[in-house]
Scaffold this motif. Structure first.
Motif, PDB file in Angstrom:
ATOM      1  N   GLU A 201      38.455  29.946  28.647  1.00 14.35           N
ATOM      2  CA  GLU A 201      37.311  29.089  28.349  1.00 14.35           C
ATOM      3  C   GLU A 201      36.544  28.740  29.630  1.00 14.35           C
ATOM      4  OE1 GLU A 201      34.515  27.248  26.218  1.00 14.35           O
ATOM      5  OE2 GLU A 201      36.195  28.383  25.370  1.00 14.35           O
ATOM      6  N   GLN A 205      32.531  29.492  30.379  1.00 15.61           N
ATOM      7  CA  GLN A 205      31.578  28.450  30.772  1.00 15.61           C
ATOM      8  C   GLN A 205      31.009  28.699  32.169  1.00 15.61           C
ATOM      9  OE1 GLN A 205      30.350  26.281  28.819  1.00 15.61           O
ATOM     10  NE2 GLN A 205      31.758  26.512  27.094  1.00 15.61           N
ATOM     11  N   LYS A 230      32.352  20.748  30.438  1.00 23.40           N
ATOM     12  CA  LYS A 230      32.076  21.544  29.236  1.00 23.40           C
ATOM     13  C   LYS A 230      33.356  22.136  28.645  1.00 23.40           C
ATOM     14  CE  LYS A 230      27.273  22.784  30.218  1.00 23.40           C
ATOM     15  NZ  LYS A 230      26.311  23.885  30.432  1.00 23.40           N
ATOM     16  N   VAL A 231      34.249  22.555  29.532  1.00 22.63           N
ATOM     17  CA  VAL A 231      35.529  23.106  29.078  1.00 22.63           C
ATOM     18  C   VAL A 231      36.335  22.026  28.358  1.00 22.63           C
ATOM     19  CG1 VAL A 231      37.774  24.018  29.830  1.00 22.63           C
ATOM     20  CG2 VAL A 231      35.661  24.917  30.822  1.00 22.63           C
ATOM     21  N   LYS A 233      35.217  19.364  26.888  1.00 21.43           N
ATOM     22  CA  LYS A 233      34.559  19.026  25.625  1.00 21.43           C
ATOM     23  C   LYS A 233      34.874  20.070  24.557  1.00 21.43           C
ATOM     24  CE  LYS A 233      30.067  17.833  23.612  1.00 21.43           C
ATOM     25  NZ  LYS A 233      30.221  18.682  22.420  1.00 21.43           N
ATOM     26  N   GLN A 234      34.787  21.348  24.945  1.00 21.31           N
ATOM     27  CA  GLN A 234      35.048  22.435  24.008  1.00 21.31           C
ATOM     28  C   GLN A 234      36.477  22.407  23.492  1.00 21.31           C
ATOM     29  OE1 GLN A 234      32.708  24.553  22.923  1.00 21.31           O
ATOM     30  NE2 GLN A 234      34.103  25.678  21.590  1.00 21.31           N
ATOM     31  N   GLU A 237      37.751  19.545  21.041  1.00 22.21           N
ATOM     32  CA  GLU A 237      37.439  19.714  19.625  1.00 22.21           C
ATOM     33  C   GLU A 237      38.576  20.403  18.875  1.00 22.21           C
ATOM     34  OE1 GLU A 237      33.741  21.771  19.469  1.00 22.21           O
ATOM     35  OE2 GLU A 237      32.589  20.129  20.372  1.00 22.21           O
ATOM     36  N   THR A 238      39.442  21.094  19.606  1.00 22.04           N
ATOM     37  CA  THR A 238      40.578  21.777  18.973  1.00 22.04           C
ATOM     38  C   THR A 238      41.892  21.029  19.197  1.00 22.04           C
ATOM     39  OG1 THR A 238      41.080  23.152  20.923  1.00 22.04           O
ATOM     40  CG2 THR A 238      39.440  24.002  19.375  1.00 22.04           C
TER      41      THR A 238
END
Length: 292
Positions: A201, A205, A230-231, A233-234, A237-238
């Motif tokens: 990831e 990014q 950003k990593v 945040k991404q 979500e999981t």
């Protein structure tokens, strides 16, 4: 000279696709007459069931059942070819009976389950009755340790099933299971994210940042910090603990768990057909091929 029984079984299997023991039984019942044995298998519905082996079973049901008495739970997925069959009582009964037998016999693998005589018979009989390819795709048995407890949830009649284990008994267990069904987390906490997933990831990014004009003149350290954000945040979500709790909007699952002094030890989420490439039928081509 008559062929040995092993050779006859091989021939019969190739012609009907039936299992070895079924072929042996058919030959015994027909004095080793191949043609009569084929008919015997067809009459019993076994050859008919075997011919469905090449078809795609991507519909079906998931099911989860916890046994408080034995401290074990099972989550399972059984597939069929159409949603119509998946909704039938006969198919639902099959799924529940198979789950019961797997638990009762402490079966460890799908291969072991399929080879179990009682389960094999259930599938053969159900295939003949229902008329579709049926398949036991996967299952997992989870056992409790110490004060742990289960939470279970079945969504949309079996399209999604969730099994969650908490470190102690709490009425929030079902709510957590419902949240997992709806939000599909992959990990419990950030610490559970594998290093290779994090690296992958980050690489994505970082590459994306090179194409971002807004970051073109930023110092490398700043870009690195932005990419890191950003990593996070991404991946958040999981991650279950980072997600906004379905039943208490505005509160993360992690904070909800802290407030109630409970921890999620493990969870398993099955969704029907995930990862299976469904067959795309071209009806027009099929009709034309029949007219040639």
């Amino acid at each position: 000279m008559a062929k040995p029984i092993i050779e006859l079984i091989k021939v019969l299997r190739e012609r009907t696709g039936a299992g070895m023991m079924d072929c042996k039984k058919a030959l015994e019942e027909t004095d080793c007459d191949i043609e009569k044995a084929c008919d015997w298998l067809r009459e019993k519905g076994i050859a008919k069931a075997a011919k469905k082996a090449s078809r795609i079973a991507a519909e079906g049901l998931t099911f989860v059942k916890a046994c408080d008495k034995c401290g074990k739970a099972i989550i399972i997925e059984v597939n069929c070819e159409t949603d119509f069959v998946a909704k039938s009582d006969a198919f639902k009964t099959l799924v529940e009976e198979v789950a019961h037998l797997i638990m009762q016999n402490d079966i460890k693998t799908v291969e072991e389950a399929k080879a179990h005589p009682a389960i094999a018979e259930l599938f053969t009989n159900a295939t003949v009755k229902i008329g579709e390819k049926l398949d036991l795709r996967r299952f997992e048995i989870v056992a409790l340790n110490g004060e742990e407890s289960f939470g279970t949830y079945i969504h949309m009649g079996g399209k999604i099933s969730v099994l969650v284990v908490l470190d102690k008994a709490d009425e929030a267990a079902k709510g957590i299971a419902m949240h997992i069904a709806a939000n599909n987390p992959l990990y419990i906490n950030k610490e559970d994210i594998p290093a290779d997933v994090l690296a992958h990831e980050t690489a994505i990014q970082m590459e994306a940042s090179k194409a971002d004009e807004k970051l073109a003149n930023k110092p490398e350290a700043v870009v690195k910090k932005i990419v890191e954000g950003k990593v996070n945040k991404q991946l958040s979500e999981t991650t279950l603990a980072e997600q906004d709790y379905l039943l208490e909007p505005g509160t993360s699952v992690g904070n909800f768990l802290k407030q109630h002094s409970i921890k999620v030890v493990k969870f398993v989420r099955y969704m029907v057909g995930e990862g299976i490439e469904k067959r795309k039928d071209d009806f027009a081509s099929e009709v034309m091929s029949q007219l040639k």
